[in-house]
Enzyme design. Sequence first.
Site, PDB file in Angstrom:
ATOM      1  N   GLU A 140      -9.675 -11.139  -6.237  1.00 30.25           N
ATOM      2  CA  GLU A 140      -8.869 -11.030  -7.833  1.00 30.25           C
ATOM      3  C   GLU A 140      -7.195 -11.848  -7.263  1.00 30.25           C
ATOM      4  OE1 GLU A 140      -9.698 -10.087 -10.057  1.00 30.25           O
ATOM      5  OE2 GLU A 140     -11.690  -9.042 -10.216  1.00 30.25           O
ATOM      6  N   CYS A 187      -1.198  -9.939 -12.791  1.00 31.14           N
ATOM      7  CA  CYS A 187      -1.986 -10.917 -13.301  1.00 31.14           C
ATOM      8  C   CYS A 187      -1.984 -11.500 -14.642  1.00 31.14           C
ATOM      9  CB  CYS A 187      -2.984 -10.841 -11.560  1.00 31.14           C
ATOM     10  SG  CYS A 187      -4.043  -9.709 -12.045  1.00 31.14           S
ATOM     11  N   LYS A 216      -6.360  -1.271   2.639  1.00 26.98           N
ATOM     12  CA  LYS A 216      -4.174  -1.860   3.303  1.00 26.98           C
ATOM     13  C   LYS A 216      -3.423  -2.273   2.163  1.00 26.98           C
ATOM     14  CE  LYS A 216      -2.257  -5.001   4.142  1.00 26.98           C
ATOM     15  NZ  LYS A 216      -0.731  -4.567   3.788  1.00 26.98           N
TER      16      LYS A 216
HETATM   17  P1  ADP Z   1       2.678 -11.107  -3.617  1.00 29.24           P
HETATM   18  O1  ADP Z   1       2.996 -12.599  -3.806  1.00 29.24           O
HETATM   19  O2  ADP Z   1       2.417 -10.130  -4.972  1.00 29.24           O
HETATM   20  O3  ADP Z   1       3.629  -9.528  -2.486  1.00 29.24           O
HETATM   21  P2  ADP Z   1       0.552 -11.139  -1.682  1.00 29.24           P
HETATM   22  O4  ADP Z   1      -1.043 -11.845  -1.690  1.00 29.24           O
HETATM   23  O5  ADP Z   1       1.767 -11.786  -0.815  1.00 29.24           O
HETATM   24  O6  ADP Z   1       0.978 -11.022  -2.696  1.00 29.24           O
HETATM   25  O7  ADP Z   1       0.669  -9.828  -1.110  1.00 29.24           O
HETATM   26  C1  ADP Z   1      -1.078  -8.717  -1.325  1.00 29.24           C
HETATM   27  C2  ADP Z   1      -1.352  -8.469  -0.524  1.00 29.24           C
HETATM   28  O8  ADP Z   1      -1.935  -9.158  -0.156  1.00 29.24           O
HETATM   29  C3  ADP Z   1       0.191  -6.955   0.681  1.00 29.24           C
HETATM   30  O9  ADP Z   1      -1.245  -5.972   0.552  1.00 29.24           O
HETATM   31  C4  ADP Z   1       0.492  -7.933   1.198  1.00 29.24           C
HETATM   32  O10 ADP Z   1       0.436  -6.356   2.345  1.00 29.24           O
HETATM   33  C5  ADP Z   1      -1.498  -8.521   1.970  1.00 29.24           C
HETATM   34  N1  ADP Z   1      -1.106  -9.942   2.993  1.00 29.24           N
HETATM   35  C6  ADP Z   1      -0.207 -11.271   2.590  1.00 29.24           C
HETATM   36  N2  ADP Z   1      -0.791 -12.074   3.324  1.00 29.24           N
HETATM   37  C7  ADP Z   1      -1.451 -11.149   4.409  1.00 29.24           C
HETATM   38  C8  ADP Z   1      -2.043 -11.686   5.075  1.00 29.24           C
HETATM   39  N3  ADP Z   1      -1.606 -13.273   6.012  1.00 29.24           N
HETATM   40  N4  ADP Z   1      -3.412 -11.226   5.591  1.00 29.24           N
HETATM   41  C9  ADP Z   1      -3.435 -10.313   4.859  1.00 29.24           C
HETATM   42  N5  ADP Z   1      -2.955  -9.635   4.485  1.00 29.24           N
HETATM   43  C10 ADP Z   1      -1.875 -10.579   3.391  1.00 29.24           C
END
Ligand code: ADP
Length: 482
Positions: free
Chosen positions: A256, A290, A181
């Site tokens: 990570e 990061c 994803k």
């Molecule tokens: P950033 O703040 O840098 O966008 P995130 O941790 O929000 O970092 O995003 C990293 C990945 O995690 C993306 O693919 C995002 O769509 C996904 N993501 C964010 N929230 C969720 C969640 N609740 N469950 C699964 N995947 C998530």
Amino acid sequence: MLTLKDATLRREACLVGGEWIAADDGRVDDVTNPADGSRLGRVPRLGEAETRRAIDAAEAALPAWRARSAKERGTLLRRWHDLLLAHQEDLAALMTAEQGKPLAEARGEIGFAASFFEWFAEEGRRTYGDVIPSPQGDRRLLVVKQPVGVCAAITPWNFPAAMIARKAGPALAAGCTIVIKPAAQTPYSALALAELAQRAGIPAGVVNVVTGEARAIGRAMTESPKVRKLTFTGSTGVGKLLLRQCADTVKKVSMELGGNAPFIVFDDADLEKAIEGVMQAKFRNAGQTCVCANRIFVQAGIHDAFAARLAEEVARLRVGPGAEEGIQVGPLIDAAAADKVVEQLDDALAKGGELLVGGERRGATFLTPAVIAGATPQMACFGEETFGPLAPLFRFEDEAEVVALANATEYGLAAYCYTRDLGRAWRLSEALEYGMVGINNGHVSTCEAPFGGVKQSGLGREGAHQGIEDYLETKYINMAID
Ligand code: ADP
């Protein structure tokens, strides 16, 4: 308008079990160009049901994939690598359009991504086991390595191709299948990689890509007992949530997460090398990595000279749309990301910081790189990950003080240290509570070395020979021979 030499690399459907699919209900999400907010196109908004089907496809593909020899899997990974390089220009153009980074950096990232396929194509053939001398004469003790099984990967927008390759490379080499994803902001890079996986001859269902509702997809991935491993790169907050979600099915996890890298410059450092290093460690990808230098500690004796030279170099950086020739700093990923950096900047100035250069907001997503002197631990930029082009300088006096300051964070990903004293370089390497330490250089990532953090920066390592271990189970066989 984005034109590619090979227009079919621009996919607007998801790859599930070898088929390109839309959402069951036809829903889509817009993808925008962060440089100007224009809409690049639309990709499917999948949810739980489609994700479950992708997991089923990965499960169905697993037995045949696992049964191939490591050499055969390596040959296909090698083809995937070759295709990335053959289409480097198109892939870079797609990446710059959706992510914003300068074209030169995007090209570099495609090469970096390809390097993981090449490395793991070879490393898959070296997943050795052990023969253990037995305590009993009539027993033989063996250890073999086997693929973990179906893997799920959730990846971020800052390295839209490399973060996928660093996970899919070792997973496939080990004999696992994978459902990926990508981040909502950068699906095109992921879908183009999926297209090239197909062209490389990687069998249907071995690589699947689902775009859409993050939470729903994440839930389907973490709830499924068929998924044996989750590998995530992203924020610490989402990582913790996913870890909790994985607990119910006791999945293997690789995380990570965020960083808060100290960049330490001692009086005896080579000033010009330190400037070169900090420019790279701080401003690459507009500060959105990061491992970016987050807190720059400069010893009192070299501080003023370092600050003046840094301000001079930063003033020369060319800021603008990444697709334009010669641009060094592109837009931030979105307006909210730029807002966060401006908040840290305002907070630092309100608490006595001195702005030496930059800090100008241009439109929604552009920010001219800023340097602040007189930064203190009370400022938000000390405790929080900045993820943007803001360089705060903290003055320090001695080694013990700076080690304590550098370690005063819950993060522990990368740290950098500039000194010409060999003993100090050694002491710092050991004392810094970080997974990676750069001594007299500001760039540590390479496919041959283990990337990863300690403390709340993560679990597991990616790249290197360690990187494939995260996708292997250890099986012990005790055989009686009498
Ligand atoms: P950033 O703040 O840098 O966008 P995130 O941790 O929000 O970092 O995003 C990293 C990945 O995690 C993306 O693919 C995002 O769509 C996904 N993501 C964010 N929230 C969720 C969640 N609740 N469950 C699964 N995947 C998530």
